[in-house]
Every structure is written in structure tokens, then in C-alpha cells.
Design an enzyme around this catalytic site. Structure first.
Site, PDB file in Angstrom:
ATOM      1  N   GLN A  32       0.824  -1.206   0.000  1.00  0.00           N
ATOM      2  CA  GLN A  32       0.000   0.000   0.000  1.00  0.00           C
ATOM      3  C   GLN A  32       0.862   1.261   0.000  1.00  0.00           C
ATOM      4  OE1 GLN A  32      -2.008   0.736   3.726  1.00  0.00           O
ATOM      5  NE2 GLN A  32      -3.712   1.784   2.738  1.00  0.00           N
ATOM      6  N   GLY A  33       0.719   2.091  -1.019  1.00  0.00           N
ATOM      7  CA  GLY A  33       1.480   3.339  -1.101  1.00  0.00           C
ATOM      8  C   GLY A  33       0.617   4.533  -0.769  1.00  0.00           C
ATOM      9  N   TYR A  34       0.372   4.725   0.500  1.00  0.00           N
ATOM     10  CA  TYR A  34      -0.446   5.847   0.949  1.00  0.00           C
ATOM     11  C   TYR A  34       0.409   6.908   1.654  1.00  0.00           C
ATOM     12  CZ  TYR A  34      -5.278   4.366  -0.007  1.00  0.00           C
ATOM     13  OH  TYR A  34      -6.468   4.058  -0.603  1.00  0.00           O
ATOM     14  N   SER A  35       0.909   6.563   2.875  1.00  0.00           N
ATOM     15  CA  SER A  35       1.608   7.555   3.695  1.00  0.00           C
ATOM     16  C   SER A  35       2.880   8.050   3.017  1.00  0.00           C
ATOM     17  CB  SER A  35       2.005   6.941   5.035  1.00  0.00           C
ATOM     18  OG  SER A  35       0.883   6.647   5.799  1.00  0.00           O
ATOM     19  N   GLU A  63     -10.016  -1.026   5.385  1.00  0.00           N
ATOM     20  CA  GLU A  63      -8.827  -1.289   6.188  1.00  0.00           C
ATOM     21  C   GLU A  63      -9.189  -1.293   7.668  1.00  0.00           C
ATOM     22  OE1 GLU A  63      -5.736   1.633   5.769  1.00  0.00           O
ATOM     23  OE2 GLU A  63      -4.262   0.413   6.829  1.00  0.00           O
ATOM     24  N   SER A 103      -4.414   7.187  12.888  1.00  0.00           N
ATOM     25  CA  SER A 103      -4.124   7.115  14.320  1.00  0.00           C
ATOM     26  C   SER A 103      -5.428   7.138  15.111  1.00  0.00           C
ATOM     27  CB  SER A 103      -3.253   8.299  14.739  1.00  0.00           C
ATOM     28  OG  SER A 103      -4.033   9.475  14.779  1.00  0.00           O
ATOM     29  N   ASN A 104      -5.364   6.671  16.337  1.00  0.00           N
ATOM     30  CA  ASN A 104      -6.590   6.631  17.132  1.00  0.00           C
ATOM     31  C   ASN A 104      -7.136   8.029  17.418  1.00  0.00           C
ATOM     32  OD1 ASN A 104      -6.126   3.942  16.944  1.00  0.00           O
ATOM     33  ND2 ASN A 104      -6.330   3.513  19.141  1.00  0.00           N
ATOM     34  N   GLU A 105      -6.246   9.027  17.380  1.00  0.00           N
ATOM     35  CA  GLU A 105      -6.728  10.410  17.513  1.00  0.00           C
ATOM     36  C   GLU A 105      -7.582  10.778  16.296  1.00  0.00           C
ATOM     37  OE1 GLU A 105      -3.660   9.445  18.156  1.00  0.00           O
ATOM     38  OE2 GLU A 105      -3.303  10.010  20.240  1.00  0.00           O
TER      39      GLU A 105
END
Lengths: 387, 398
Positions: free
Chosen positions: B126-129, B244, B383-385
Site C-alpha cells: 500500500q502506497g499511501y503515507s 482497512e 491514528s486513534n486520535e
């Protein structure tokens, strides 16, 4: 009431900070932990030159007869650079035990060489079933002429690989779990029958498993009274707790700094992420935990040299419980706020987190000490700390 | 409402369990349950075994060659596989890019890629971040400039899990830098063997190297490898992120870890008795067991909802937050159950067949590293935030 450090203590701190700023940058630390020994004799020698190894030793043996406040100053400075040299096992546990329990001959033989950095000690106490219950010792010492023969297995002996001399706890009487009958012996690590398996720990420190098979020691290897070793070990572990609590303060202070700097510079959604209130509050919580942990660590440091064992027991349990909880929160949140970079080996933050995690697991975790405190509390009110 | 399993579902569970008993190779099971390193061949080998049975893509509908299982069947399959010690199915192909191709891909793309994902011929990543684009994914900068019938790609992706094994990568790229952030993004499928693609491992704090940086330097990608419309990639990306997050609950794995915590606590001794007899420690296990029980039902509710709507909604964020926190609690409990034996770092012993010296029992070796490593669970996949922001915004209207 006085929270000030003495002039000498401030000078010691500054000297240590100077030494470590120069000789213990993160890149240098990486080299040190990657070396075969996993620690630096050179750094150890420099700590000796500063007097940091001898600070608690009796004056008669080359020491400065310092207190646990001096230890606090040293440990906090070591924590700020996550120093891996075996200060806690060799100096706090090992040399501390010899200072408190050793005969004149034993002190004279060992302590001046501890002060100069030539002699490394370690406490070989824990066994597979010990967990955090210090009396659960099965290693045996049977009398043999004027000496003893030791048989048993010690696990995760901190600094055990680097040590020249081990302080081995073994039963001269009683059964595992019984408080009476544990004796301490000075054992040369090169003595016949001593086998060591040394390895790294997750925080890049070193530990060893030690197997003792028919190890013969002379009568003068006995450290402290026969059968009366357990209170000595307990006091040593309390000193260890006070020391790693202070180390944790140094580690946590850096983690708060690193994290606060990171959220000020890391931009997402067009602004530094430190502008998000949820992260501001998280950092505020981290800071408050550190300050509460600091207070408990000061209390522990001013208590742990006391001759009142009941008081020491309670305050060190309380301190380790609180510092353990703070370490968990501060460590985990420092990683969380760093995001992905926080879980990389490249980032210093992950190494501070690992040390903090293992401090939490050393000498009893927070749950253990909370339980211990709770049990002691049920037996009566906590005595007031006194000077 | 009835939360018990029907007779058919119980038969299905028995069928899956029987299949696993017969077909999951013992050495692979031992590696997984022992927390050993798994290599590409371990994952691919297991994928192929499942493929022969038609089960390599448990979330796919029949139209695309999947088993067409409903939410409950998928859950049963996941639980049985995890319990048996099967390697996890890599999600990048079957759970991430495949649903996007099914929904938005051309017929030609579907015909080309889906069968190969199913068979295990293509390993995807996966090329996301990107280094500057994590939580704020829409700020991504990897450029794709159209030149005739190719896009010329330049930039960097990061945190790319298993890129070192991958044959293909799906990337979010910027095709129009002049438009507002979300509107200039396209979704490209890139062959990892293309000239100009470089993979560099990132060592994580536990000493492992499962994530990577992927660099693109003048990489030419055929326009045919763009999914959907140019500059509409963000729509597809969001669709994928929902999938995801649903997959991140990890209920099956958590159930296995819960069993492991109990086993460790039964074996470890505290005060001369099994640790499990310590009420304080047992309470911690009980607490996480209850949380996991709730998550299992919540997970099924979200899956059931997903099947009706065809796309997961913001509810998936609940699964991500709760699932990752339960995973972290379990890995932490395992570490604490070890006591002082949690300290040794023995990475060599994570390779199957290690016969060197060892401190403590072999099963204890992976535990502390797993705790350290799973701090990532509350960071990755949004992230959970960020998940809490989504919940606040989309479920509470705040």
C-alpha cells in the site's frame, strides 16, 4: 523542609552532564551498544574519575560517604542519556551490599577497586521462579570444610556478564519462600563451576544467566550473617528501586522534551500538530505524571537510607508503583505523539521508551508494588517519613 | 435478534476447522504459534493452499471468484484460522486494493488483477503515507505527470508494510497540483519491478524490518493502470480506508492472544503459585476478556451493516480504536506475565530452527518485542486520535 540540592550535588550533576554531552551522544551510544561487550570501559573510567562510582562508598575505602540524594543526582543524569553502563547492578546493588554488609577485609579488598572502576560487582539473586518474591530462592550452599559449595541457577542477572565478582544468594537453610536461611556469597566469575550466558536486554543493557555447579568458595566469601542475607537483599533492591526511579525521571524528562519539540515542528493539516488541543492535553498529562513521579522519587531518596525497614518498604513500594505507572503513560504517549517515526529504531524516542519500559519491569512492576503497598497498608497506617 | 450460531454456521465452523487440521502444515503452525519470523514463502504458501480450496479471499463475493460468505461466516473463518495458528492473510491485495477494483476498476483491470490476487501470484503493498503526509493524507506530494499514455511518477512513500516482498503497489499520487488537496489525487497501480522503484527497509524498535520506504524516480506507469477517473482518487482512497479499518479489529488474533495470556499466567509462578491465582492479575485478564467479547459482537454488527450498505461507515473507526487498544493491552499483559524474564532480547531465536543458547523458555522470546512493536497499532491505519475525530464528526455531528 528543603528541596535544594547541595553545591556539591549541583557540581556533580553539571560534571556528569558535561561528560555525557561530550561522550554519550546518541550516535556514540549506538556504537557502544553494538560493541561486543555492549558497554564502554572508557565511559566507566571517566565516571570513576568524576567520583561517581565512589560517591556512596565509605570514606575509609576511597568513597565520599554520600547519600541516596547523591545517587538520585547521578541516576537522573544517566537517565537523560539512557546510559547502558552497569551502574545500578555494579554500584547500587553490588557495591552497596558490600558497603553495608561486608567485613573490613571484604570492603578493603573490593571497594577501592570499585571506586577506581577496576572491579565490577553484580547481584545474582533472581531465579526462574522468583519473579518479584525475594525469598523464593532455591540455590543451595552446603558447608564444605571451612567453606561452602554452591549449586543453582540464577536468571537475568543485571550486569552479570561484565561482573568480576558476583554476589550470589543461596540457601544455607530453609526452603524457597522462607525468609530465613538465605546467605550471600562473593563468587569470582572465573571460579570453577561458574557458567555465564550473557545477552542483551530490550533496552540495550546486558544481563546474564548464571549456572553454579559445585562452585567451591572459602569461608570468607560469606557476605553478612549466615542465613540472614534476605534483609540485605531487600535493602539492596530498595536502593535499586530508588535509583531506577531517579533514572526514570531523567528518561521521562527527555521524552517530554522530545515530544513537545516534535509536536511544535511536525505539521499536518497546515499547522503544527501541537496546536491540536487533544495533543496539548496529552502532553499536559505527561508533564503532570512526571512531576508526581518526581515527588515520589524524592520521597524515596530521602527514605531509602533509613534504618527503619518498615518505612523503607512502604515508601519504595509507593514510589515504584507511581513511577511505574508514570513511565508507562509517558513512554506510550511519547511514541503515540511521534506517530510512525516513534516506532523506528532510528529515532531516539524509541530507545528512551524501551529503557522506560524495562525500568517498569525491573525490581517489580507497578502492579506488584501497588499490591505490596496495599498489603502493607492493611497492616496499619503508613509511618510518617522522618529525617 | 439471535446472537447464537445457527446449525448451518456450526457446520461451517466444523468444516473450516477440519480443513485447517488437514491442510495447515505443522511447521507453519509452529512458527505462527511460536511467534517466529515468517517469510514471504510462508505467507504465499498458505495463500495458495487456501486458494486451492477457494478460500484465499474470504471477503470477496462470488461474482469475483470469492466464497461469497456473509459477515458471520467471514468472522468464523477468521477466528478459526487465527486459533489454528494459520499465518494472517496479507490484507493489501484481498482486503484493500481488491474492493476498490471491484467497485471502481475497469473490467480489464478486474480481469487482470483480481484472479492473480486470489491465486497469490501477485503480492500487493500500500502506497499511501508519505513522510510529510500521515494523518493528513490528502497533503500527499508524490507527483504523477501525464506524458502521452504514461504517468511519470516521482516521490516517496513510507511505512510500506512488506514492500520488500511485493510485486505491485497501489499508490495515491498527485496528478493535479493546482487543485484543492483532495481533488488532485489519482489512484495508480504500479509494478514494483518498474525501473526507478527503490525499497529501503525501516528497522522498527523491536529490531524487525517489516516496513519500508519506497522511492519513485521517473517511474513510468501506463495510464491503463489508473483506477477510475483522473483526480478522483481520494474517493477511492476513502472507500479503501473504511475496509482497512474494518479489518483492523483483529478479533481472531486477539482471542488467540487471550488464550496465550492465560496459558502463560498458568505456567508462570508468583509467590510459589501459578500467577493466574493472583486475583489482581486475573482481574486484568478478565477485564480485557470482557472488552474483547464486546468487540466481537460490535465487529459482527459493523460487518452486517457493511454487507447491507456495501461500504463501511464511520462505525469502522470504533473497531479500529477498540481493536488496537485491546491488542495493546494483551501484548502488554503477556509481557507483564513474564516478569523479569521479559528483559532478554534474543532476536536470533525468532528464526525457526534456532538451536543456540537461550535465556528462559523459547515461547517467551517474542513477547516483549511484540509489545514494543504493537505500539504501532494505535498509530497506523489512521491514528486513534484521527479515528476519534471521525467518530466525533461523522457520528456525533461535532
Amino acid at each position: 523542609m528543603n528541596f535544594d540540592f547541595s553545591e556539591e550535588q549541583n557540581q556533580l550533576r553539571e560534571a556528569l552532564v558535561r561528560l555525557l554531552d561530550r561522550g554519550y551522544e546518541f550516535a556514540r551510544r549506538k556504537q557502544i551498544v553494538a560493541s561486543d561487550a555492549g558497554w564502554s570501559r572508557d565511559i566507566w573510567r571517566q565516571l570513576a574519575e568524576l567520583g561517581a562510582l565512589a560517591i556512596r562508598l565509605p570514606e575509609a575505602h576511597g568513597g565520599a560517604a554520600g547519600t541516596a540524594i547523591d545517587t538520585l543526582v547521578v541516576m537522573e543524569a544517566l537517565g537523560r542519556r539512557i546510559v547502558v553502563e552497569p551502574y545500578v547492578p555494579a554500584i547500587i546493588l553490588g557495591a552497596g551490599l558490600v558497603s553495608r554488609a561486608g567485613s573490613d577485609a571484604q570492603r578493603t579488598r573490593l571497594l577501592p577497586r570499585v571506586a577506581s572502576g577496576e572491579q565490577l560487582l553484580a547481584l545474582a539473586h533472581d531465579e526462574a521462579d522468583t519473579r518479584y518474591e525475594l525469598a523464593r530462592i532455591a540455590t543451595r550452599a552446603r558447608p564444605d570444610g571451612t567453606g561452602y559449595v554452591l549449586d543453582g541457577q540464577k536468571t537475568v542477572v543485571l550486569g552479570g556478564g561484565a561482573a568480576d565478582t558476583l554476589i550470589v544468594s543461596a540457601r544455607t537453610a530453609g526452603e524457597p519462600g522462607e525468609p530465613i536461611g538465605v546467605s550471600l556469597f562473593l563468587v569470582d566469575t572465573h571460579a570453577a563451576g561458574v557458567r555465564r550466558h550473557s545477552y542483551a536486554t530490550h533496552d540495550d543493557h546486558r544481563a546474564a544467566d548464571v549456572t553454579l555447579t559445585g562452585v567451591k568458595v572459602a569461608g570468607d566469601a560469606l557476605l553478612g550473617p549466615a542465613g540472614g542475607g534476605l534483609p540485605l537483599v531487600e535493602h539492596a533492591i530498595e536502593q535499586g528501586i530508588a535509583a531506577v526511579c531517579a533514572e526514570a525521571l531523567g528518561v521521562m524528562a527527555i521524552l517530554v522534551d522530545l515530544t513537545a519539540s516534535y509536536v511544535k515542528t511536525r505539521k499536518q493539516f497546515g499547522v503544527p500538530i501541537g496546536q491540536f488541543q487533544v495533543l496539548q492535553h496529552r502532553l499536559a498529562d505527561m508533564l503532570m505524571r512526571v512531576e508526581q513521579a518526581r515527588s515520589m522519587t524524592y520521597l524515596a531518596a530521602t527514605t531509602v537510607d533509613s534504618s527503619d525497614a518498615a518505612l523503607r518498604r512502604r515508601i519504595t513500594a509507593a514510589a515504584k508503583a507511581m513511577v511505574g505507572q508514570a513511565a508507562r503513560f509517558v513512554g506510550q504517549q511519547a511514541i503515540q505523539l511521534h506517530g510512525g517515526i516513534g516506532v523506528t529504531d532510528e529515532a531516539p524516542v524509541s530507545h528512551y521508551f524501551k529503557r522506560l519500559t524495562l525500568i517498569g519491569m525491573t525490581f517489580g512492576d507497578a502492579d506488584h508494588h501497588l499490591a505490596r503497598y496495599s498489603d502493607l497498608m492493611a497492616r496499619g497506617p503508613t509511618p510518617a517519613p522522618r529525617a | 435478534m439471535d446472537l447464537s450460531y445457527t446449525a448451518d454456521e456450526q457446520r461451517f465452523r466444523a468444516e473450516v476447522r477440519g480443513f485447517l487440521q488437514t491442510n495447515l502444515p505443522q511447521d507453519l503452525r509452529d512458527k505462527v504459534l511460536g511467534g517466529k519470523h515468517l517469510g514471504r514463502e510462508d505467507f504465499v504458501g498458505w495463500h495458495r493452499i487456501l486458494h486451492q480450496r477457494g478460500w484465499s479471499t474470504p471477503n470477496w463475493p462470488k461474482d469475483f471468484g470469492g466464497p461469497g460468505w456473509n459477515a458471520v461466516e467471514q468472522h468464523i473463518f477468521d477466528e478459526e484460522c487465527a486459533d489454528a495458528g494459520a499465518p494472517p492473510l496479507m490484507p493489501f491485495g484481498i482486503r484493500m486494493v481488491a474492493p476498490v477494483l471491484m467497485a471502481f476498476g475497469s473490467r480489464a483491470q478486474q480481469d487482470r488483477f483480481l484472479p492473480r490476487i486470489r491465486s497469490g501470484e501477485h503480492w500487493w503493498c500500500q502506497g499511501y503515507s508519505e513522510p510529510g503526509s500521515g494523518s493528513d493524507l490528502a497533503s500527499l506530494r508524490m507527483r504523477a505527470e501525464r506524458r502521452d499514455d504514461v504517468y511519470v511518477c516521482n516521490g516517496q512513500k513510507t511505512w510500506t508494510t512488506a514492500a520488500q516482498h511485493a510485486d505491485w503497489i497501489f499508490c495515491l499520487v498527485r496528478t493535479d497540483p493546482t487543485r484543492r488537496q483532495q481533488q488532485g489525487i489519482s489512484f495508480l497501480l504500479i509494478d514494483m519491478k518498474s525501473p526507478g522503484v527503490t525499497v529501503r527497509p525501516i528497522v522498527t524498535l523491536d529490531g524487525d524490518a517489516e516496513v519500508n520506504e519506497v522511492w519513485f524516480e521517473d517511474v513510468e506507469v501506463p495510464v491503463d493502470n489508473r483506477v477510475g477517473e483522473e483526480n478522483q482518487g481520494w474517493t477511492y482512497a476513502k472507500y479503501l480506508l473504511g475496509h482497512e479499518r474494518t479489518g483492523n479489529a483483529g478479533v481472531g488474533m486477539c482471542k488467540r492472544w487471550l488464550k496465550a495470556v492465560k496459558r502463560i499466567a498458568a505456567e508462570q509462578r508468583a509467590g510459589g503459585r501459578p500467577l493466574i491465582e493472583d486475583a489482581r492479575f486475573r482481574d486484568r485478564i478478565a477485564q480485557v476478556e470482557i472488552e474483547l467479547m464486546a468487540l466481537e459482537v460490535t465487529h459482527m454488527r459493523v460487518l452486517a451493516m457493511e454487507l447491507k450498505k456495501q461500504a463501511p461507515g464511520p462505525e469502522a473507526s470504533i473497531l479500529k480504536v477498540q481493536g488496537s487498544e485491546i491488542q495493546q493491552t494483551l501484548t502488554e499483559l503477556m509481557m507483564h506475565a513474564l516478569g523479569p524474564q521479559a528483559l532478554p532480547f534474543q532476536p536470533a531465536a525468532l528464526d525457526a530452527g534456532y538451536t543456540g543458547a537461550l535465556s528462559g523458555p523459547e515461547w517467551a522470546v517474542p513477547i516483549t518485542g511484540r509489545y514494543l512493536n504493537h505500539r504501532k497499532a494505535s498509530i497506523y491505519a489512521g491514528s486513534n486520535e484521527i479515528q476519534r475525530n471521525i467518530i466525533a464528526k461523522h457520528m456525533l455531528g461535532l
